[in-house]
Design a protein around this motif. Structure first.
Motif, short mmCIF file in Angstrom:
data_model
loop_
_atom_site.label_atom_id
_atom_site.label_comp_id
_atom_site.label_asym_id
_atom_site.label_seq_id
_atom_site.Cartn_x
_atom_site.Cartn_y
_atom_site.Cartn_z
N GLY A 123 0.84 -1.19 0.00
CA GLY A 123 0.00 0.00 0.00
C GLY A 123 0.87 1.24 0.00
N GLY A 124 0.52 2.17 0.90
CA GLY A 124 1.14 3.49 0.90
C GLY A 124 2.66 3.49 0.96
N LEU A 125 3.22 2.65 1.82
CA LEU A 125 4.67 2.66 2.00
C LEU A 125 5.41 2.26 0.73
N GLY A 126 4.90 1.24 0.06
CA GLY A 126 5.54 0.77 -1.17
C GLY A 126 5.34 1.72 -2.33
N GLU A 272 0.98 -8.32 4.99
CA GLU A 272 0.53 -7.46 6.09
C GLU A 272 0.98 -6.03 5.82
N ASP A 273 0.12 -5.09 6.12
CA ASP A 273 0.45 -3.68 5.93
C ASP A 273 0.32 -3.02 7.30
N SER A 274 1.39 -2.47 7.79
CA SER A 274 1.47 -1.84 9.11
C SER A 274 1.00 -2.73 10.26
N THR A 275 1.18 -4.03 10.12
CA THR A 275 1.00 -4.95 11.25
C THR A 275 2.04 -6.06 11.12
N ASN A 322 13.51 2.79 4.98
CA ASN A 322 12.08 3.00 4.80
C ASN A 322 11.32 2.13 5.81
N ASP A 323 10.99 2.74 6.94
CA ASP A 323 10.39 2.04 8.07
C ASP A 323 11.46 1.15 8.72
N THR A 324 11.04 0.31 9.66
CA THR A 324 12.05 -0.50 10.37
C THR A 324 12.51 -1.71 9.56
N CYS A 360 10.03 6.89 9.90
CA CYS A 360 8.97 6.13 10.56
C CYS A 360 7.65 6.42 9.83
N HIS A 361 6.84 5.38 9.60
CA HIS A 361 5.61 5.56 8.82
C HIS A 361 4.36 5.21 9.60
N THR A 362 4.46 5.14 10.89
CA THR A 362 3.28 4.71 11.62
C THR A 362 3.16 5.43 12.95
N LEU A 363 2.01 5.34 13.56
CA LEU A 363 1.81 5.86 14.90
C LEU A 363 1.34 4.78 15.84
N GLY A 437 9.22 11.77 10.51
CA GLY A 437 7.86 11.32 10.28
C GLY A 437 7.42 11.79 8.90
N VAL A 438 6.21 11.43 8.49
CA VAL A 438 5.81 11.60 7.09
C VAL A 438 4.72 12.65 6.87
N ALA A 439 4.32 13.35 7.93
CA ALA A 439 3.44 14.52 7.83
C ALA A 439 3.67 15.32 9.11
N THR A 466 6.97 15.90 4.88
CA THR A 466 5.63 15.51 4.45
C THR A 466 5.71 14.76 3.13
N ASN A 467 4.99 13.65 3.07
CA ASN A 467 4.94 12.81 1.87
C ASN A 467 4.49 13.59 0.63
N GLY A 468 4.68 12.96 -0.51
CA GLY A 468 4.22 13.53 -1.77
C GLY A 468 4.00 12.41 -2.77
N GLU A 556 -8.91 -1.38 10.54
CA GLU A 556 -9.90 -0.79 11.44
C GLU A 556 -9.63 0.70 11.67
N TYR A 557 -8.35 1.08 11.76
CA TYR A 557 -8.09 2.49 12.07
C TYR A 557 -8.49 3.43 10.92
N LYS A 558 -8.53 2.88 9.71
CA LYS A 558 -8.92 3.71 8.56
C LYS A 558 -10.44 3.91 8.50
N LYS A 657 -4.08 8.45 13.90
CA LYS A 657 -3.74 7.07 13.55
C LYS A 657 -3.13 6.93 12.15
N GLU A 658 -3.54 7.73 11.19
CA GLU A 658 -2.97 7.63 9.84
C GLU A 658 -1.73 8.53 9.81
N ALA A 659 -0.57 7.92 9.59
CA ALA A 659 0.66 8.72 9.66
C ALA A 659 0.59 9.89 8.67
N SER A 660 0.27 9.60 7.43
CA SER A 660 0.17 10.66 6.43
C SER A 660 -1.02 10.42 5.52
N GLY A 661 -0.98 9.26 4.84
CA GLY A 661 -1.90 9.07 3.72
C GLY A 661 -1.24 9.70 2.50
N THR A 662 -1.45 9.07 1.35
CA THR A 662 -0.97 9.65 0.09
C THR A 662 -2.08 9.64 -0.94
C1 Z15 Z 1 2.40 1.38 5.27
O1 Z15 Z 1 1.83 1.34 4.06
C2 Z15 Z 1 2.39 2.54 6.02
C3 Z15 Z 1 2.98 2.54 7.25
C4 Z15 Z 1 3.58 1.40 7.75
O2 Z15 Z 1 4.18 1.39 8.95
C5 Z15 Z 1 3.58 0.24 6.98
CL1 Z15 Z 1 4.31 -1.18 7.59
C6 Z15 Z 1 2.99 0.22 5.76
C7 Z15 Z 1 1.79 3.78 5.42
C8 Z15 Z 1 1.01 4.65 6.38
O3 Z15 Z 1 -0.02 3.90 6.98
C9 Z15 Z 1 0.44 5.85 5.62
O4 Z15 Z 1 -0.22 6.73 6.50
C10 Z15 Z 1 1.55 6.59 4.90
O5 Z15 Z 1 1.02 7.58 4.05
C11 Z15 Z 1 2.38 5.64 4.07
O6 Z15 Z 1 2.85 4.56 4.85
C12 Z15 Z 1 3.59 6.32 3.44
O7 Z15 Z 1 4.31 7.04 4.39
#
Ligand code: Z15
Length: 817
Positions: A123-126, A272-275, A322-324, A360-363, A437-439, A466-468, A556-558, A657-662
């Motif tokens: 998802g977002g991170l990739g 898994e995405d952010s878990t 890019n993240d841990t 870091c991409h999460t909260l 952080g990303v925002a 901040t992401n772009g 769930e957080y979304k 809960k949403e670090a940034s969103g893109t």
């Molecule tokens: C992921 O897609 C994101 C964070 C993570 O820790 C993992 Cl493992 C995957 C997302 C964030 O949820 C999103 O808010 C952010 O925009 C995106 O990374 C890029 O920074």
């Protein structure tokens, strides 16, 4: 970035036809008459690659020989999307391609559709990683993306007859893949397991097994920069020498087993995405690509040198974590420097901390990776020693900074107790120069909450970027109609490399002629999407209704559940006449979301959405008023079709809960209005587009905290808002499960008793703001004025700007001379 006009094609249409024919003949081995769309796709891709080749070679040469520090972007995911049109755009060949393919008797759209999308991310991170390397190349910054060439990308999503998600393997490499160049001659050996012994007072790692990391190189063409960078994705191969001892003693099949297993390392992307899942194979993947990449960088920047001076390493390349996921690179570089090149601890630490930075991409605290010491010791025994030593040195350093023993204890990289663990985010923070952080909001919360102790003691390490998103793929390629209108409005196409120029559109929001043209573009995009949807998914979407979209991973957080509850409430209100049928603004709601295969609640939510869609779409009482569609397998391609057609975008996560969103950025840039909470980058989008051009609802971070504090009781909200009560009751009484009251019981029970993300508490304000949304939509000129202002004021969210921020605040480097 210095703005550029579109590049000029290196070929005429006639020349390109000949080049395609040549590839058909000598690579595909088919005649023009025999060629399928897929043949034309492969042939034209190979022809396009040849046009990038000179720039690629010179960029590599300049990267090594120039004096500009390069960027190494270490990421377990690169969600690239299709390559062909992007390469054509960057070469200025889009129209030559269309004309050539037509002349050869094929439909250009079918030809680009023949490319199988590489889904090497969740998802977002990739996707962010993919946007970033696009922007670095476009800025002319020397850079490498480093990752894994998974044989199976993110699963293909299907829905069964009950509306449940079914995961199918994404065996993308079963198709011809003209973009990746496999380079057996530049492979790296990566070892695992075994033990550490003392030899001459030195620690020597005796690994038990090794795999061969083979690079597969992808070109990353810049837009109008003349530069082509490299995305190097590692693929695991076994070594051909196998265990002869075993072979002699027993069976051939036993002997080849380790070889077969070695190749498993790059076999599959974790879905898994952010878990994090904490599985051994995942740690193997992480070490595999990071170790190969670090050795590769040393090979590239110190060619042929046996005893390179690695104190200059941080001047050659800076690595972004890019993240841990790639954080094991920190002990690996220490090991390389100490064990392989003989540096002392302090010199090695100095080089290492100068080399790495961490994003870091999460909260969600539970989303930060921790690895059991036992597992690391078994898989990477030498690294565990080094991590322990880093921990010891770090705790010593902390004693010099504070006398607060509890704080020092909280900051341990390696935890104490019976089951000690390594906290990768802490290791990354201690072992690198910068943490970002990303925002804005996310970076603030990182400092105040998640990494509080660290930011108190090392305040200068912390920063925000901040992401772009890349405007090339997400505006120019995805939305050619809007792109043409922007160019017309601005009188130039330079905005594609300087997105802040979009601000020049703001005055045109008051020009009725322009507003009408904008409305026509949006309508044409809706018609185009409706045709695509009919063709590809078989459903009818009426382009004369409001197109309202929520696409992102299911989590769930979304709060996809908030959207579905409000939608059910609306359905009920139309059906039982609470709202006058003539007052109902016709809406078509689109969902797109994959759930992690083991995430029960997320999968149940998918099932619910599908069944709400089934019931609503088949109910004559709401026909023409409300429709719900959930096309399966949301991916980059579907994003490129759906985003330009969307009028209202949902960004409704619980605040904090949403670090940034893109996605939020992509929609605003394509002229959708946002209904959203004060979360992630929504905050900055709203600041820029203006509060009057953004539908804000819901609690703030402080209000959320206060409510947790006082004790949250979701049932209270259920009782208080009859719309919410009606929606939940309909779910429980089987309206969306053919009368079965058990199907969604776990969801209902969670909402009424836990509701950790406070969906119910935000329901009323979310349901209420719909009236405002609909009132505005009834006035198309006003709606479109606001949409234009969203486009005009979100140029900041170009990933080119993100890269410039990283360059200035973190990497301290820039374009090649
Ligand atoms: C992921 O897609 C994101 C964070 C993570 O820790 C993992 Cl493992 C995957 C997302 C964030 O949820 C999103 O808010 C952010 O925009 C995106 O990374 C890029 O920074």
């Amino acid at each position: 970035m210095t703005e550029q006009t579109a590049p000029k094609s290196p070929v005429t249409t006639e020349q390109f036809i000949e080049e395609i024919k040549e590839q058909l003949k000598y690579n595909q081995g088919v005649t023009v008459e025999q060629a399928t769309d897929a043949d034309i796709y492969v042939a034209s891709s190979l022809a396009v690659r040849r046009h990038l080749m000179d720039s690629w070679t010179t960029t590599q040469k300049d990267t090594v020989e120039g004096n500009t520090k390069a960027v190494g972007y270490l990421s377990a995911e690169f969600l690239m999307g299709k390559q062909l049109r992007n390469a054509l755009l960057n070469l200025g060949m889009l129209s030559e391609f269309d004309d050539a393919v037509k002349a050869l008797g094929h439909d250009p759209q079918l030809v680009v559709d023949a490319e199988y999308e590489p889904g090497l991310g969740n998802g977002g991170l990739g996707r962010l990683a993919a946007c970033f390397i696009d922007s670095l190349a476009s800025l002319g910054v020397p850079a490498f993306g480093y990752g894994i060439q998974y044989k199976y990308g993110i699963f293909k999503q299907e829905f069964d007859a009950e509306g449940k998600q079914v995961e199918r393997p994404d065996y993308w490499l079963a198709n011809e893949e003209p973009w990746g160049h496999i380079d057996y001659n530049r492979s790296q050996k990566v070892s695992f397991g075994g033990s550490v012994v003392e030899e001459d007072g030195k620690k020597v790692w005796k690994p038990a097994w090794s795999v061969r990391a083979v690079p597969v190189d992808y070109m990353v063409p810049g837009y109008a920069s003349g530069r082509v960078n490299t995305l190097r994705l590692w693929s695991a191969k076994s070594y051909d020498e196998f265990d002869l001892l075993t072979f002699n003693k027993s069976e051939y099949l036993d002997a080849v087993k380790p070889q077969v297993e070695a190749e498993n390392i790059s076999k599959i992307l974790y879905p898994e995405d952010s878990t994090p899942q904490g599985k051994r194979l995942r740690l193997e993947q992480q070490y595999f690509f990071v170790a190969a990449s670090l050795h590769d960088a040393i090979r590239v920047f110190y060619p042929g040198q046996d005893k390179p001076d690695l104190t200059t390493f941080p001047n050659k390349i800076t690595f972004q974590l890019n993240d841990t996921h790639p954080v094991i690179g920190i002990p690996e570089l220490m090991r390389i420097l100490i064990d392989e090149y003989g540096y002392d601890w302090n010199t090695a630490w100095d080089i290492t901390t100068k080399t790495f930075n961490y994003t870091c991409h999460t909260l969600l605290p539970e989303a930060l990776e921790v690895w059991p010491v036992d597992l690391i010791s078994e898989l990477l025994p030498r690294h565990m020693q080094i991590i322990n030593e880093i921990n010891d040195h770090f705790l010593e350093e902390l004693k010099g900074l504070t006398r607060d023993k509890e704080r020092i204890n909280r900051m341990r990289i390696v935890t104490e107790g019976d089951y000690p663990q390594v906290r990768m985010a802490y290791l990354a923070t201690a072992g690198g120069s910068h943490v970002n952080g990303v925002a804005e909001l996310h970076s603030q919360l990182l400092k105040d909450v998640t990494l509080r102790d660290f930011s108190d003691l090392f305040p200068k390490k912390f920063t925000n970027v901040t992401n772009g998103v890349t405007p090339r793929r997400f505006i120019r390629l995805a939305n050619p109609r809007l792109s043409a209108l922007i160019t017309e409005g601005l009188g130039t196409d330079k905005w594609l490399s300087d997105l802040e120029l979009l601000q020049g559109l703001a005055p045109l929001a008051n020009d009725d002629e322009f507003v009408k043209k904008f409305a026509e573009v949006k309508h044409a995009n809706k018609v185009a999407f409706a045709n695509f949807a009919k063709d590809r998914y078989g459903f009818d979407a009426n382009p004369d209704t409001m197109f309202n979209t929520m696409v992102k991973r299911l989590h769930e957080y979304k709060r996809q559940s908030l959207k579905i509850l409000a939608l059910i409430a609306r359905y009920a209100a139309i059906k039982n006449g609470t709202i006058n049928a003539d007052d109902v603004l016709p809406r078509t709601v689109f969902f797109g979301a994959k759930a992690a295969p083991g995430y029960y609640m997320a999968k149940l939510t998918i099932q619910l959405i599908n069944n709400v869609a089934r019931v609503v779409n088949n109910d004559p009482d709401v026909k023409g008023k409300l429709a719900v569609h959930f096309p399966a397998n949301y991916n980059v391609r579907l994003a490129q079709h759906l985003i330009p057609a969307t009028e209202l975008d949902e960004q409704i996560s619980q605040a904090g809960k949403e670090a940034s969103g893109t996605g939020n950025m992509k929609f605003a840039l394509n002229g959708a209005l946002t209904v959203g909470t004060l979360d992630g980058a929504n905050v900055e989008i709203r600041e820029r587009v203006g509060a009057e051009n953004f539908f804000l609802f819901g609690m703030t971070v402080d209000e959320v905290d206060a409510l947790y504090e006082e004790g949250y009781n979701p049932a209270k909200y259920y009782e208080a808002d009859p719309r919410l009560k009606m929606a939940i009751d309909m779910i429980s009484n089987g309206t969306f499960s053919d009368g079965d009251r058990n199907t969604y019981a776990p969801l209902v029970a969670d909402w009424l008793t836990k509701d950790y993300f406070m969906t119910l508490a935000d329901f009323t304000s979310y349901a209420d703001i719909q009236y405002q949304i609909e009132d505005l939509y009834r006035n198309p000129m006003e709606w479109n004025r606001k949409a234009i202002l969203n486009v005009a004021n979100t140029g900041f969210f170009s990933s080119d700007r993100s890269m410039e921020d990283y360059l200035e605040r973190i990497w301290h480097t820039g374009p090649l001379a």
